[in-house]
Design a protein around this motif. Structure first.
Motif, PDB file in Angstrom:
ATOM      1  N   MET A   1       1.154  -1.398   0.077  1.00 36.91           N
ATOM      2  CA  MET A   1       0.278   0.041   0.056  1.00 36.91           C
ATOM      3  C   MET A   1       0.867   0.822  -0.176  1.00 36.91           C
ATOM      4  O   MET A   1       2.126   1.503   0.731  1.00 36.91           O
ATOM      5  CB  MET A   1      -0.734   0.360   1.010  1.00 36.91           C
ATOM      6  CG  MET A   1      -1.818   0.878   1.664  1.00 36.91           C
ATOM      7  SD  MET A   1      -2.596   1.308   3.099  1.00 36.91           S
ATOM      8  CE  MET A   1      -3.709   2.796   2.137  1.00 36.91           C
ATOM      9  N   ASP A   2       0.575   2.139  -1.243  1.00 40.22           N
ATOM     10  CA  ASP A   2       0.896   3.865  -0.923  1.00 40.22           C
ATOM     11  C   ASP A   2       0.490   4.353   0.149  1.00 40.22           C
ATOM     12  O   ASP A   2       0.060   4.931  -0.625  1.00 40.22           O
ATOM     13  CB  ASP A   2       1.373   4.323  -2.138  1.00 40.22           C
ATOM     14  CG  ASP A   2       1.502   5.231  -2.765  1.00 40.22           C
ATOM     15  OD1 ASP A   2       2.055   5.568  -1.317  1.00 40.22           O
ATOM     16  OD2 ASP A   2       1.596   6.032  -3.533  1.00 40.22           O
ATOM     17  N   ARG A   3       1.131   4.378   1.838  1.00 38.96           N
ATOM     18  CA  ARG A   3       0.575   5.296   2.429  1.00 38.96           C
ATOM     19  C   ARG A   3       1.109   6.447   2.447  1.00 38.96           C
ATOM     20  O   ARG A   3      -0.099   7.143   2.653  1.00 38.96           O
ATOM     21  CB  ARG A   3       0.758   4.927   4.248  1.00 38.96           C
ATOM     22  CG  ARG A   3       2.717   4.987   3.854  1.00 38.96           C
ATOM     23  CD  ARG A   3       3.478   4.367   4.953  1.00 38.96           C
ATOM     24  NE  ARG A   3       3.288   3.274   5.060  1.00 38.96           N
ATOM     25  CZ  ARG A   3       4.188   3.414   5.569  1.00 38.96           C
ATOM     26  NH1 ARG A   3       4.891   3.664   6.652  1.00 38.96           N
ATOM     27  NH2 ARG A   3       4.934   1.299   6.133  1.00 38.96           N
ATOM     28  N   TYR A   4       1.173   7.343   1.569  1.00 37.66           N
ATOM     29  CA  TYR A   4       1.503   8.477   0.788  1.00 37.66           C
ATOM     30  C   TYR A   4       0.637   8.876  -0.160  1.00 37.66           C
ATOM     31  O   TYR A   4       0.767  10.464  -0.699  1.00 37.66           O
ATOM     32  CB  TYR A   4       2.761   9.390   0.682  1.00 37.66           C
ATOM     33  CG  TYR A   4       3.696   8.723   2.252  1.00 37.66           C
ATOM     34  CD1 TYR A   4       3.422   9.697   3.439  1.00 37.66           C
ATOM     35  CD2 TYR A   4       4.965   7.503   2.451  1.00 37.66           C
ATOM     36  CE1 TYR A   4       4.779   8.504   4.485  1.00 37.66           C
ATOM     37  CE2 TYR A   4       5.461   7.387   3.507  1.00 37.66           C
ATOM     38  CZ  TYR A   4       4.836   7.777   4.599  1.00 37.66           C
ATOM     39  OH  TYR A   4       6.269   7.678   5.621  1.00 37.66           O
ATOM     40  N   LYS A  10      -4.339  13.436  -4.183  1.00 38.13           N
ATOM     41  CA  LYS A  10      -4.899  13.206  -2.413  1.00 38.13           C
ATOM     42  C   LYS A  10      -5.922  14.996  -3.106  1.00 38.13           C
ATOM     43  O   LYS A  10      -6.856  16.092  -2.339  1.00 38.13           O
ATOM     44  CB  LYS A  10      -3.775  14.423  -1.778  1.00 38.13           C
ATOM     45  CG  LYS A  10      -3.526  12.985  -1.305  1.00 38.13           C
ATOM     46  CD  LYS A  10      -1.983  13.237  -0.595  1.00 38.13           C
ATOM     47  CE  LYS A  10      -1.065  13.612  -1.122  1.00 38.13           C
ATOM     48  NZ  LYS A  10       0.110  13.427  -0.603  1.00 38.13           N
ATOM     49  N   THR A 183       8.610  13.589   7.319  1.00 40.05           N
ATOM     50  CA  THR A 183       8.435  12.547   6.501  1.00 40.05           C
ATOM     51  C   THR A 183      10.292  12.176   6.137  1.00 40.05           C
ATOM     52  O   THR A 183      10.229  13.587   5.158  1.00 40.05           O
ATOM     53  CB  THR A 183       8.279  12.117   5.656  1.00 40.05           C
ATOM     54  OG1 THR A 183       6.905  12.106   6.648  1.00 40.05           O
ATOM     55  CG2 THR A 183       7.716  10.707   5.008  1.00 40.05           C
ATOM     56  N   ASP A 212      12.055   6.793   5.141  1.00 38.17           N
ATOM     57  CA  ASP A 212      10.712   6.528   5.354  1.00 38.17           C
ATOM     58  C   ASP A 212      10.406   5.844   4.359  1.00 38.17           C
ATOM     59  O   ASP A 212       9.619   4.999   4.061  1.00 38.17           O
ATOM     60  CB  ASP A 212       9.483   7.455   6.030  1.00 38.17           C
ATOM     61  CG  ASP A 212      10.268   8.067   6.916  1.00 38.17           C
ATOM     62  OD1 ASP A 212      10.277   7.547   7.952  1.00 38.17           O
ATOM     63  OD2 ASP A 212      10.249   9.489   7.519  1.00 38.17           O
ATOM     64  N   TYR A 213      10.817   5.990   3.536  1.00 38.18           N
ATOM     65  CA  TYR A 213      10.216   5.594   2.008  1.00 38.18           C
ATOM     66  C   TYR A 213      11.849   5.917   0.882  1.00 38.18           C
ATOM     67  O   TYR A 213      12.631   6.465   0.902  1.00 38.18           O
ATOM     68  CB  TYR A 213       9.508   6.107   1.463  1.00 38.18           C
ATOM     69  CG  TYR A 213       9.077   7.687   0.820  1.00 38.18           C
ATOM     70  CD1 TYR A 213       9.812   7.751  -0.003  1.00 38.18           C
ATOM     71  CD2 TYR A 213       8.551   8.774   1.843  1.00 38.18           C
ATOM     72  CE1 TYR A 213       9.526   9.022  -0.717  1.00 38.18           C
ATOM     73  CE2 TYR A 213       8.637   9.684   1.812  1.00 38.18           C
ATOM     74  CZ  TYR A 213       8.811  10.331   0.322  1.00 38.18           C
ATOM     75  OH  TYR A 213       8.590  11.515  -0.129  1.00 38.18           O
ATOM     76  N   SER A 249       9.254  -3.515   1.611  1.00 38.23           N
ATOM     77  CA  SER A 249       8.990  -2.394   2.687  1.00 38.23           C
ATOM     78  C   SER A 249       9.029  -3.858   3.970  1.00 38.23           C
ATOM     79  O   SER A 249       8.694  -4.804   3.859  1.00 38.23           O
ATOM     80  CB  SER A 249       7.496  -2.428   2.286  1.00 38.23           C
ATOM     81  OG  SER A 249       7.345  -1.710   1.203  1.00 38.23           O
ATOM     82  N   ASP A 251       7.448  -2.754   8.422  1.00 36.01           N
ATOM     83  CA  ASP A 251       6.506  -1.785   9.273  1.00 36.01           C
ATOM     84  C   ASP A 251       7.036  -0.176   9.104  1.00 36.01           C
ATOM     85  O   ASP A 251       6.007   1.090   9.284  1.00 36.01           O
ATOM     86  CB  ASP A 251       6.380  -1.800  10.568  1.00 36.01           C
ATOM     87  CG  ASP A 251       5.697  -3.371  10.458  1.00 36.01           C
ATOM     88  OD1 ASP A 251       4.373  -3.139   9.378  1.00 36.01           O
ATOM     89  OD2 ASP A 251       5.804  -4.339  11.755  1.00 36.01           O
ATOM     90  N   GLN A 254       8.933   2.034   3.761  1.00 34.30           N
ATOM     91  CA  GLN A 254       8.112   1.731   2.033  1.00 34.30           C
ATOM     92  C   GLN A 254       8.776   1.858   0.819  1.00 34.30           C
ATOM     93  O   GLN A 254       9.538   2.203   0.842  1.00 34.30           O
ATOM     94  CB  GLN A 254       6.825   2.220   2.006  1.00 34.30           C
ATOM     95  CG  GLN A 254       5.640   1.648   1.174  1.00 34.30           C
ATOM     96  CD  GLN A 254       4.328   1.971   1.046  1.00 34.30           C
ATOM     97  OE1 GLN A 254       3.853   3.319   1.901  1.00 34.30           O
ATOM     98  NE2 GLN A 254       3.834   1.072   0.800  1.00 34.30           N
TER      99      GLN A 254
END
Length: 366
Positions: A1-4, A10, A183, A212-213, A249, A251, A254
């Motif tokens: 899942m692309d949490r951002y 958006k 982030t 974070d990613y 990825s 927790d 990602q």
């Protein structure tokens, strides 16, 4: 899942602004006061790298610098007018502006969220301590997993690779120590030269740096770019990387493989909307000269130039005749087949097209 939601959009979280756009349509008296949610500002035109893929090489990396005092005034105005976020990036390296920390403070004081896309070579302790705590996200352009390949793609010295890794490590340490919430991520443009190093880079970002990613994205040919080196990359051969990169990825980290964007690149956007809806409404671009444009794909094209922050207020520019003329041009004459594939507003445009086109039957049955 692309949490951002990096591979999506958006705008769905701003229904009031979308409703204002929908009600305005082509009516200038209504459209004039629909202000952008998001802006990109280039603090400087100069850059310390000459990346092989640079889309704005045609601008010449001129050593222009936006006037910080004037920008501070304009930022306060932008916040009052409804601008919600600004990403500092642009035709040059944003951290080269000598007053970038002042600019960050002024942006946040105006009630506007701050972000950066940068090569991070010029990141220093003062920026980390004073600017990053006020920044929503900082994304570094890191286009290889080894210093040698990085130097070839960024066209710089190998020591810059090690400097960037060190700077990012320091940022992660300081964030942990002071518990600020910025982030911290990286992105790599997937190219034939670096395709074999993406897993290596992902492990570096996850295990050694603590980011974070990592975003893995396709190249998009800018219509004005001098460079044509990557114009015909076939991304269909790279789609299989997604599964093996997804496995990296965790927790706390990602890998965001932009599968959706790559598939659109492969298809050539054959299913694309017929008109740009986002411009001149939801975003804007400011060059290091202070010039305000409606779209970053058309920098120096006077049809998309609205005015200059060094000369006029943002309100006067945004509600001025040049933007009114651009609205008419986009609605009546712009042929989007001339536009960049996977442009910045592509997903936003797809969403807005769905709002107005009634492509889905029975929309009232929610």
């Amino acid at each position: 899942m692309d949490r951002y939601a990096i591979d999506s959009h958006k705008l769905i979280y701003h229904p009031t602004r979308v409703a204002a756009w929908l009600e305005a349509g082509g009516d200038w008296e209504r459209a004039r006061s629909v202000y952008p949610l998001y802006m990109e500002i280039s603090p400087v035109g100069a850059c310390n790298h000459r990346c092989t893929f640079c889309s704005v090489d045609y601008l010449g990396y001129e050593p222009k610098r936006i006037d910080a005092d004037i920008l501070v005034e304009r930022l306060a105005e932008m916040g009052q007018l409804g601008v919600k976020s600004i990403m500092y990036a642009g035709e040059g390296e944003p951290l080269l502006h000598t007053r970038i920390i002042d600019i960050v403070h002024a942006t946040k004081n105006a009630g506007i969220d701050v972000a950066f896309t940068s090569n991070a070579v010029a990141m220093n302790d003062r920026f980390i301590a004073e600017a990053l705590p006020l920044t929503s996200w900082f994304k570094v352009s890191l286009n290889a997993g080894t210093a040698g390949t990085y130097a070839k793609i960024h066209r710089t010295d190998e020591k810059d690779f090690h400097r960037v890794v060190g700077n990012l490590k320091q940022a992660v340490v300081e964030r942990s120590r002071t518990e600020f919430s910025c982030t911290l991520g990286a992105q790599i443009l997937l190219l034939p030269e670096n395709a074999g190093e993406i897993e290596m880079l992902a492990r570096l970002c996850r295990d050694e740096i603590g980011l974070d990613y990592l975003v893995v994205k396709p190249y998009s040919q800018h219509l004005s770019s001098h460079t044509q080196l990557y114009k015909n990359i076939d991304y269909s051969v790279y789609l299989g990387l997604k599964d093996e990169l997804d496995a990296l990825s965790s927790d706390h980290f990602q890998v965001i493989f932009r599968d959706n964007t790559m598939r659109k690149h492969v298809s050539g956007n054959a299913d694309r909307y017929s008109r740009c809806h986002a411009t001149p409404f939801f975003w804007a671009y400011v060059m290091s000269s202070g010039a305000v444009y409606g779209c970053s794909a058309y920098l120096l094209d006077q049809r998309f130039a609205y005015g200059n922050l060094h000369e006029k207020t943002f309100r006067a520019i945004w509600e001025g005749d040049r933007r009114r003329e651009n609205l008419k041009f986009i609605r009546e004459h712009l042929d989007i087949s001339d536009c960049r594939i996977n442009c910045r507003m592509d997903e936003v445009n797809r969403y807005l097209d769905g709002v107005v086109s009634n492509k889905i039957p029975h929309v009232n049955f929610i």
